[in-house]
Design a protein around this motif. Structure first.
Motif, PDB file in Angstrom:
ATOM      1  N   SER A 208      -7.228  44.849  57.054  1.00  0.00           N
ATOM      2  CA  SER A 208      -6.566  43.925  57.972  1.00  0.00           C
ATOM      3  C   SER A 208      -7.488  43.546  59.120  1.00  0.00           C
ATOM      4  O   SER A 208      -8.382  44.313  59.507  1.00  0.00           O
ATOM      5  CB  SER A 208      -5.308  44.575  58.559  1.00  0.00           C
ATOM      6  OG  SER A 208      -4.373  44.877  57.564  1.00  0.00           O
ATOM      7  N   LEU A 209      -7.245  42.364  59.654  1.00  0.00           N
ATOM      8  CA  LEU A 209      -7.891  41.901  60.877  1.00  0.00           C
ATOM      9  C   LEU A 209      -6.879  41.094  61.666  1.00  0.00           C
ATOM     10  O   LEU A 209      -5.977  40.483  61.073  1.00  0.00           O
ATOM     11  CB  LEU A 209      -9.106  41.012  60.575  1.00  0.00           C
ATOM     12  CG  LEU A 209     -10.421  41.657  60.150  1.00  0.00           C
ATOM     13  CD1 LEU A 209     -11.422  40.565  59.779  1.00  0.00           C
ATOM     14  CD2 LEU A 209     -10.976  42.555  61.241  1.00  0.00           C
ATOM     15  N   ARG A 210      -7.050  41.071  62.990  1.00  0.00           N
ATOM     16  CA  ARG A 210      -6.245  40.185  63.824  1.00  0.00           C
ATOM     17  C   ARG A 210      -7.181  39.268  64.599  1.00  0.00           C
ATOM     18  O   ARG A 210      -7.999  39.738  65.390  1.00  0.00           O
ATOM     19  CB  ARG A 210      -5.349  40.959  64.788  1.00  0.00           C
ATOM     20  CG  ARG A 210      -4.360  40.047  65.504  1.00  0.00           C
ATOM     21  CD  ARG A 210      -3.426  40.772  66.433  1.00  0.00           C
ATOM     22  NE  ARG A 210      -4.063  41.130  67.689  1.00  0.00           N
ATOM     23  CZ  ARG A 210      -3.399  41.380  68.817  1.00  0.00           C
ATOM     24  NH1 ARG A 210      -2.093  41.312  68.830  1.00  0.00           N
ATOM     25  NH2 ARG A 210      -4.047  41.717  69.915  1.00  0.00           N
ATOM     26  N   LEU A 211      -7.018  37.984  64.370  1.00  0.00           N
ATOM     27  CA  LEU A 211      -7.772  36.980  65.105  1.00  0.00           C
ATOM     28  C   LEU A 211      -6.980  36.544  66.334  1.00  0.00           C
ATOM     29  O   LEU A 211      -5.750  36.458  66.285  1.00  0.00           O
ATOM     30  CB  LEU A 211      -8.077  35.770  64.229  1.00  0.00           C
ATOM     31  CG  LEU A 211      -8.769  36.032  62.906  1.00  0.00           C
ATOM     32  CD1 LEU A 211      -9.059  34.706  62.197  1.00  0.00           C
ATOM     33  CD2 LEU A 211     -10.027  36.837  63.085  1.00  0.00           C
ATOM     34  N   SER A 212      -7.701  36.242  67.403  1.00  0.00           N
ATOM     35  CA  SER A 212      -7.088  35.738  68.623  1.00  0.00           C
ATOM     36  C   SER A 212      -7.714  34.404  68.990  1.00  0.00           C
ATOM     37  O   SER A 212      -8.897  34.169  68.716  1.00  0.00           O
ATOM     38  CB  SER A 212      -7.302  36.715  69.781  1.00  0.00           C
ATOM     39  OG  SER A 212      -6.753  37.977  69.505  1.00  0.00           O
ATOM     40  N   CYS A 213      -6.924  33.551  69.606  1.00  0.00           N
ATOM     41  CA  CYS A 213      -7.415  32.259  70.089  1.00  0.00           C
ATOM     42  C   CYS A 213      -6.835  32.061  71.479  1.00  0.00           C
ATOM     43  O   CYS A 213      -5.626  31.851  71.618  1.00  0.00           O
ATOM     44  CB  CYS A 213      -7.007  31.141  69.157  1.00  0.00           C
ATOM     45  SG  CYS A 213      -7.383  29.494  69.785  1.00  0.00           S
ATOM     46  N   ALA A 214      -7.690  32.133  72.474  1.00  0.00           N
ATOM     47  CA  ALA A 214      -7.252  31.989  73.859  1.00  0.00           C
ATOM     48  C   ALA A 214      -7.485  30.561  74.322  1.00  0.00           C
ATOM     49  O   ALA A 214      -8.592  30.031  74.211  1.00  0.00           O
ATOM     50  CB  ALA A 214      -8.017  32.959  74.753  1.00  0.00           C
ATOM     51  N   GLY A 215      -6.429  29.950  74.838  1.00  0.00           N
ATOM     52  CA  GLY A 215      -6.514  28.583  75.311  1.00  0.00           C
ATOM     53  C   GLY A 215      -6.603  28.504  76.821  1.00  0.00           C
ATOM     54  O   GLY A 215      -6.017  29.326  77.520  1.00  0.00           O
ATOM     55  N   SER A 216      -7.341  27.529  77.320  1.00  0.00           N
ATOM     56  CA  SER A 216      -7.437  27.312  78.759  1.00  0.00           C
ATOM     57  C   SER A 216      -7.635  25.821  79.028  1.00  0.00           C
ATOM     58  O   SER A 216      -7.956  25.053  78.134  1.00  0.00           O
ATOM     59  CB  SER A 216      -8.607  28.106  79.354  1.00  0.00           C
ATOM     60  OG  SER A 216      -9.838  27.682  78.804  1.00  0.00           O
ATOM     61  N   GLY A 217      -7.415  25.430  80.266  1.00  0.00           N
ATOM     62  CA  GLY A 217      -7.652  24.051  80.657  1.00  0.00           C
ATOM     63  C   GLY A 217      -6.395  23.203  80.738  1.00  0.00           C
ATOM     64  O   GLY A 217      -6.437  22.087  81.239  1.00  0.00           O
ATOM     65  N   ARG A 218      -5.310  23.699  80.189  1.00  0.00           N
ATOM     66  CA  ARG A 218      -4.029  22.993  80.304  1.00  0.00           C
ATOM     67  C   ARG A 218      -2.911  23.933  79.897  1.00  0.00           C
ATOM     68  O   ARG A 218      -3.156  25.010  79.376  1.00  0.00           O
ATOM     69  CB  ARG A 218      -4.004  21.741  79.451  1.00  0.00           C
ATOM     70  CG  ARG A 218      -4.018  21.958  77.965  1.00  0.00           C
ATOM     71  CD  ARG A 218      -3.666  20.683  77.226  1.00  0.00           C
ATOM     72  NE  ARG A 218      -4.662  19.653  77.465  1.00  0.00           N
ATOM     73  CZ  ARG A 218      -4.385  18.516  78.079  1.00  0.00           C
ATOM     74  NH1 ARG A 218      -3.164  18.275  78.506  1.00  0.00           N
ATOM     75  NH2 ARG A 218      -5.335  17.613  78.254  1.00  0.00           N
ATOM     76  N   THR A 219      -1.692  23.487  80.100  1.00  0.00           N
ATOM     77  CA  THR A 219      -0.538  24.230  79.614  1.00  0.00           C
ATOM     78  C   THR A 219      -0.272  23.827  78.171  1.00  0.00           C
ATOM     79  O   THR A 219      -0.180  22.642  77.870  1.00  0.00           O
ATOM     80  CB  THR A 219       0.703  23.922  80.476  1.00  0.00           C
ATOM     81  OG1 THR A 219       0.431  24.271  81.825  1.00  0.00           O
ATOM     82  CG2 THR A 219       1.890  24.705  79.958  1.00  0.00           C
ATOM     83  N   PHE A 220      -0.163  24.798  77.300  1.00  0.00           N
ATOM     84  CA  PHE A 220      -0.020  24.518  75.876  1.00  0.00           C
ATOM     85  C   PHE A 220       1.431  24.562  75.401  1.00  0.00           C
ATOM     86  O   PHE A 220       1.688  24.542  74.203  1.00  0.00           O
ATOM     87  CB  PHE A 220      -0.864  25.514  75.071  1.00  0.00           C
ATOM     88  CG  PHE A 220      -2.337  25.258  75.166  1.00  0.00           C
ATOM     89  CD1 PHE A 220      -3.106  25.879  76.147  1.00  0.00           C
ATOM     90  CD2 PHE A 220      -2.965  24.387  74.305  1.00  0.00           C
ATOM     91  CE1 PHE A 220      -4.467  25.631  76.248  1.00  0.00           C
ATOM     92  CE2 PHE A 220      -4.328  24.133  74.397  1.00  0.00           C
ATOM     93  CZ  PHE A 220      -5.073  24.762  75.373  1.00  0.00           C
ATOM     94  N   SER A 221       2.365  24.579  76.325  1.00  0.00           N
ATOM     95  CA  SER A 221       3.755  24.780  75.926  1.00  0.00           C
ATOM     96  C   SER A 221       4.275  23.674  75.026  1.00  0.00           C
ATOM     97  O   SER A 221       5.196  23.889  74.249  1.00  0.00           O
ATOM     98  CB  SER A 221       4.635  24.914  77.163  1.00  0.00           C
ATOM     99  OG  SER A 221       4.510  23.760  77.976  1.00  0.00           O
ATOM    100  N   ASN A 222       3.719  22.460  75.117  1.00  0.00           N
ATOM    101  CA  ASN A 222       4.185  21.380  74.245  1.00  0.00           C
ATOM    102  C   ASN A 222       3.158  21.051  73.155  1.00  0.00           C
ATOM    103  O   ASN A 222       3.110  19.933  72.646  1.00  0.00           O
ATOM    104  CB  ASN A 222       4.520  20.133  75.058  1.00  0.00           C
ATOM    105  CG  ASN A 222       3.325  19.615  75.838  1.00  0.00           C
ATOM    106  OD1 ASN A 222       2.338  20.309  76.008  1.00  0.00           O
ATOM    107  ND2 ASN A 222       3.413  18.384  76.308  1.00  0.00           N
ATOM    108  N   TYR A 223       2.341  22.043  72.810  1.00  0.00           N
ATOM    109  CA  TYR A 223       1.341  21.872  71.763  1.00  0.00           C
ATOM    110  C   TYR A 223       1.692  22.710  70.544  1.00  0.00           C
ATOM    111  O   TYR A 223       2.328  23.750  70.636  1.00  0.00           O
ATOM    112  CB  TYR A 223      -0.038  22.293  72.272  1.00  0.00           C
ATOM    113  CG  TYR A 223      -0.750  21.211  73.039  1.00  0.00           C
ATOM    114  CD1 TYR A 223      -0.312  20.840  74.303  1.00  0.00           C
ATOM    115  CD2 TYR A 223      -1.839  20.559  72.501  1.00  0.00           C
ATOM    116  CE1 TYR A 223      -0.950  19.837  75.001  1.00  0.00           C
ATOM    117  CE2 TYR A 223      -2.500  19.565  73.199  1.00  0.00           C
ATOM    118  CZ  TYR A 223      -2.046  19.199  74.452  1.00  0.00           C
ATOM    119  OH  TYR A 223      -2.685  18.217  75.130  1.00  0.00           O
ATOM    120  N   ALA A 224       1.252  22.224  69.387  1.00  0.00           N
ATOM    121  CA  ALA A 224       1.265  23.019  68.169  1.00  0.00           C
ATOM    122  C   ALA A 224      -0.132  23.614  67.990  1.00  0.00           C
ATOM    123  O   ALA A 224      -1.134  22.986  68.346  1.00  0.00           O
ATOM    124  CB  ALA A 224       1.619  22.163  66.971  1.00  0.00           C
TER     125      ALA A 224
END
Length: 123
Positions: free
Chosen positions: A17-33
């Motif tokens: 098993s592995l767990r990938l992470s993707c950290a977002g920055s620069g805006r609010t992602f609440s209305n993003y897919a």
């Protein structure tokens, strides 16, 4: 400026098993897919999984259904891909991507991309 930064890739034996992470920055992602895609050498980029920050519109490729789980942590602006029962054919560079509102299977519909993280599954 929007940034997506993946981490968590590596070398693992088949069945692991592995767990990938993707950290977002620069805006609010609440209305993003958010989507995960992968690309093996010599192959086209293919859809793996996608979801929204509300959890609605969650989809998986048939090849990973039942083995991979996509999840979001709204407080951390981070999306995860938990990968279990890995197979050698899962070997690829994995990318996260973001687009407004709705999940999509098509990578052309995504506006923002991370730099990718390599997953290698040995037999």
């Amino acid at each position: 400026q929007v940034q997506l930064v993946e981490s968590g890739g590596g070398l693992v034996q088949a069945g692991g098993s592995l767990r990938l992470s993707c950290a977002g920055s620069g805006r609010t992602f609440s209305n993003y897919a958010m989507g995960w895609f992968r690309q093996a050498p010599g192959k086209e980029r293919e859809f793996v999984a996608a979801t929204t920050w509300t959890g609605a519109g969650t989809y998986y490729a048939d090849s990973v259904k039942g083995r991979f789980t996509i999840a979001t942590d709204n407080a951390k602006n981070t999306v995860y891909l938990q990968m279990n029962s890995l197979k050698p054919e899962d070997t690829a560079a994995y990318y996260c991507a973001a687009r407004k509102y709705y999940s999509s299977y098509d990578p052309l519909n995504y506006d923002y991309w991370g730099q990718g993280t390599q997953v290698t599954v040995s037999s």
